[in-house]
Design a protein around this motif. Structure first.
Motif, PDB file in Angstrom:
ATOM      1  N   UNK A  55       0.862  -1.182   0.000  1.00  0.00           N
ATOM      2  CA  UNK A  55       0.000   0.000   0.000  1.00  0.00           C
ATOM      3  C   UNK A  55       0.902   1.237   0.000  1.00  0.00           C
ATOM      4  N   UNK A  56       0.790   2.041  -1.044  1.00  0.00           N
ATOM      5  CA  UNK A  56       1.579   3.269  -1.157  1.00  0.00           C
ATOM      6  C   UNK A  56       0.603   4.438  -1.291  1.00  0.00           C
ATOM      7  N   UNK A  57       0.465   5.225  -0.223  1.00  0.00           N
ATOM      8  CA  UNK A  57      -0.397   6.404  -0.256  1.00  0.00           C
ATOM      9  C   UNK A  57       0.331   7.615  -0.824  1.00  0.00           C
ATOM     10  N   UNK A  58       1.648   7.649  -0.605  1.00  0.00           N
ATOM     11  CA  UNK A  58       2.490   8.695  -1.198  1.00  0.00           C
ATOM     12  C   UNK A  58       3.930   8.213  -1.188  1.00  0.00           C
ATOM     13  N   UNK A  59       4.747   8.806  -2.044  1.00  0.00           N
ATOM     14  CA  UNK A  59       6.161   8.431  -2.113  1.00  0.00           C
ATOM     15  C   UNK A  59       6.394   7.159  -2.895  1.00  0.00           C
ATOM     16  N   UNK A  60       7.456   6.454  -2.508  1.00  0.00           N
ATOM     17  CA  UNK A  60       7.895   5.279  -3.253  1.00  0.00           C
ATOM     18  C   UNK A  60       8.438   4.240  -2.279  1.00  0.00           C
ATOM     19  N   UNK A 100      17.836 -11.499  -5.420  1.00  0.00           N
ATOM     20  CA  UNK A 100      16.955 -12.429  -6.130  1.00  0.00           C
ATOM     21  C   UNK A 100      15.849 -11.704  -6.874  1.00  0.00           C
ATOM     22  N   UNK A 101      15.355 -10.596  -6.272  1.00  0.00           N
ATOM     23  CA  UNK A 101      14.226  -9.879  -6.858  1.00  0.00           C
ATOM     24  C   UNK A 101      14.169  -8.484  -6.261  1.00  0.00           C
ATOM     25  N   UNK A 102      13.766  -7.526  -7.087  1.00  0.00           N
ATOM     26  CA  UNK A 102      13.581  -6.154  -6.626  1.00  0.00           C
ATOM     27  C   UNK A 102      12.453  -5.526  -7.428  1.00  0.00           C
ATOM     28  N   UNK A 103      11.626  -4.726  -6.731  1.00  0.00           N
ATOM     29  CA  UNK A 103      10.573  -4.001  -7.425  1.00  0.00           C
ATOM     30  C   UNK A 103      10.344  -2.662  -6.739  1.00  0.00           C
ATOM     31  N   UNK A 104      10.035  -1.653  -7.554  1.00  0.00           N
ATOM     32  CA  UNK A 104       9.749  -0.311  -7.065  1.00  0.00           C
ATOM     33  C   UNK A 104       8.239  -0.099  -7.159  1.00  0.00           C
ATOM     34  N   UNK A 105       7.630   0.373  -6.049  1.00  0.00           N
ATOM     35  CA  UNK A 105       6.185   0.566  -5.995  1.00  0.00           C
ATOM     36  C   UNK A 105       5.867   2.037  -5.779  1.00  0.00           C
ATOM     37  N   UNK A 106       4.957   2.558  -6.585  1.00  0.00           N
ATOM     38  CA  UNK A 106       4.453   3.923  -6.403  1.00  0.00           C
ATOM     39  C   UNK A 106       2.936   3.934  -6.228  1.00  0.00           C
ATOM     40  N   UNK A 107       2.326   2.756  -6.269  1.00  0.00           N
ATOM     41  CA  UNK A 107       0.885   2.618  -6.071  1.00  0.00           C
ATOM     42  C   UNK A 107       0.605   1.264  -5.429  1.00  0.00           C
ATOM     43  N   UNK A 108      -0.619   1.072  -4.968  1.00  0.00           N
ATOM     44  CA  UNK A 108      -1.003  -0.182  -4.323  1.00  0.00           C
ATOM     45  C   UNK A 108      -0.869  -1.333  -5.311  1.00  0.00           C
ATOM     46  N   UNK A 109      -0.221  -2.409  -4.867  1.00  0.00           N
ATOM     47  CA  UNK A 109       0.063  -3.538  -5.755  1.00  0.00           C
ATOM     48  C   UNK A 109       0.090  -4.834  -4.957  1.00  0.00           C
ATOM     49  N   UNK A 110      -0.353  -5.909  -5.598  1.00  0.00           N
ATOM     50  CA  UNK A 110      -0.233  -7.255  -5.042  1.00  0.00           C
ATOM     51  C   UNK A 110       0.474  -8.118  -6.062  1.00  0.00           C
ATOM     52  N   UNK A 159       7.754   7.865   1.911  1.00  0.00           N
ATOM     53  CA  UNK A 159       6.532   7.108   1.637  1.00  0.00           C
ATOM     54  C   UNK A 159       5.616   7.045   2.849  1.00  0.00           C
ATOM     55  N   UNK A 160       4.357   6.817   2.557  1.00  0.00           N
ATOM     56  CA  UNK A 160       3.323   6.599   3.563  1.00  0.00           C
ATOM     57  C   UNK A 160       2.544   5.376   3.116  1.00  0.00           C
ATOM     58  N   UNK A 161       2.258   4.449   4.046  1.00  0.00           N
ATOM     59  CA  UNK A 161       1.493   3.259   3.683  1.00  0.00           C
ATOM     60  C   UNK A 161       1.878   2.064   4.516  1.00  0.00           C
ATOM     61  N   UNK A 162       2.121   0.944   3.847  1.00  0.00           N
ATOM     62  CA  UNK A 162       2.489  -0.282   4.538  1.00  0.00           C
ATOM     63  C   UNK A 162       2.610  -1.427   3.554  1.00  0.00           C
ATOM     64  N   UNK A 163       2.960  -2.592   4.071  1.00  0.00           N
ATOM     65  CA  UNK A 163       3.027  -3.778   3.214  1.00  0.00           C
ATOM     66  C   UNK A 163       2.920  -5.037   4.063  1.00  0.00           C
ATOM     67  N   UNK A 164       2.484  -6.099   3.409  1.00  0.00           N
ATOM     68  CA  UNK A 164       2.409  -7.418   4.008  1.00  0.00           C
ATOM     69  C   UNK A 164       3.167  -8.378   3.101  1.00  0.00           C
TER      70      UNK A 164
END
Length: 136
Positions: free
Chosen positions: A74-79, A91-101, A122-127
């Motif tokens: 969950x990305x409410x703002x930032x990155x 092994x893996x890397x990804x940049x998020x700027x919006x909510x993603x599953x 950034x503001x938000x969270x992740x699981x």
């Protein structure tokens, strides 16, 4: 008088060196506001009001297993940047700027792995949850 002048010049030089090191990301300043996390064997949950910097979380798996990393970001703002690493390689890397599953699967070669979380204002969270392919 000369001692005071040389002290001031020395202080200015040190401040300039730190400014250059921060600018070129040799030194990173980490700030966490409202940062909460919960980690268990194969799960990690993060929530934050503001996060700038990075953190590592460590996990152990059996060797030679097929593991799937599932994420809900969950990305409410930032990155937000997520990385899955073993001790020697990314092994893996990804940049998020919006909510993603999503998910990523890899074969474990070692026992110790880490997830690197980097927030850029950034503001938000992740699981994050790791599952063994055969145990789903």
């Amino acid at each position: 008088m000369i001692d005071v002048f040389s002290d001031v010049i020395g202080f200015i030089i040190i401040v300039l060196i730190f400014a250059v090191l921060i600018k070129f990301r040799v030194i990173k300043i980490v700030s966490k506001n409202g940062y909460k996390y919960k980690q268990s064997n194969h799960k990690l949950t993060l929530a934050y009001k503001k996060f700038n910097g990075f953190d590592y979380y460590y996990f152990k798996f059996s060797q030679g297993r097929t593991m799937t990393l599932s994420y809900d970001v969950e990305v409410d703002e930032g990155e937000l940047i997520l990385e899955w690493r073993d001790r020697k390689q990314l092994l893996w890397q990804e940049v998020f700027t919006e909510n993603t599953q999503g998910s990523i699967t890899a074969q474990t070669q070692n026992r110790r792995y880490s997830v690197r979380i980097e927030g850029k204002h950034t503001k938000g969270g992740c699981r994050i949850q790791f599952t063994e392919k055969d145990s789903q």
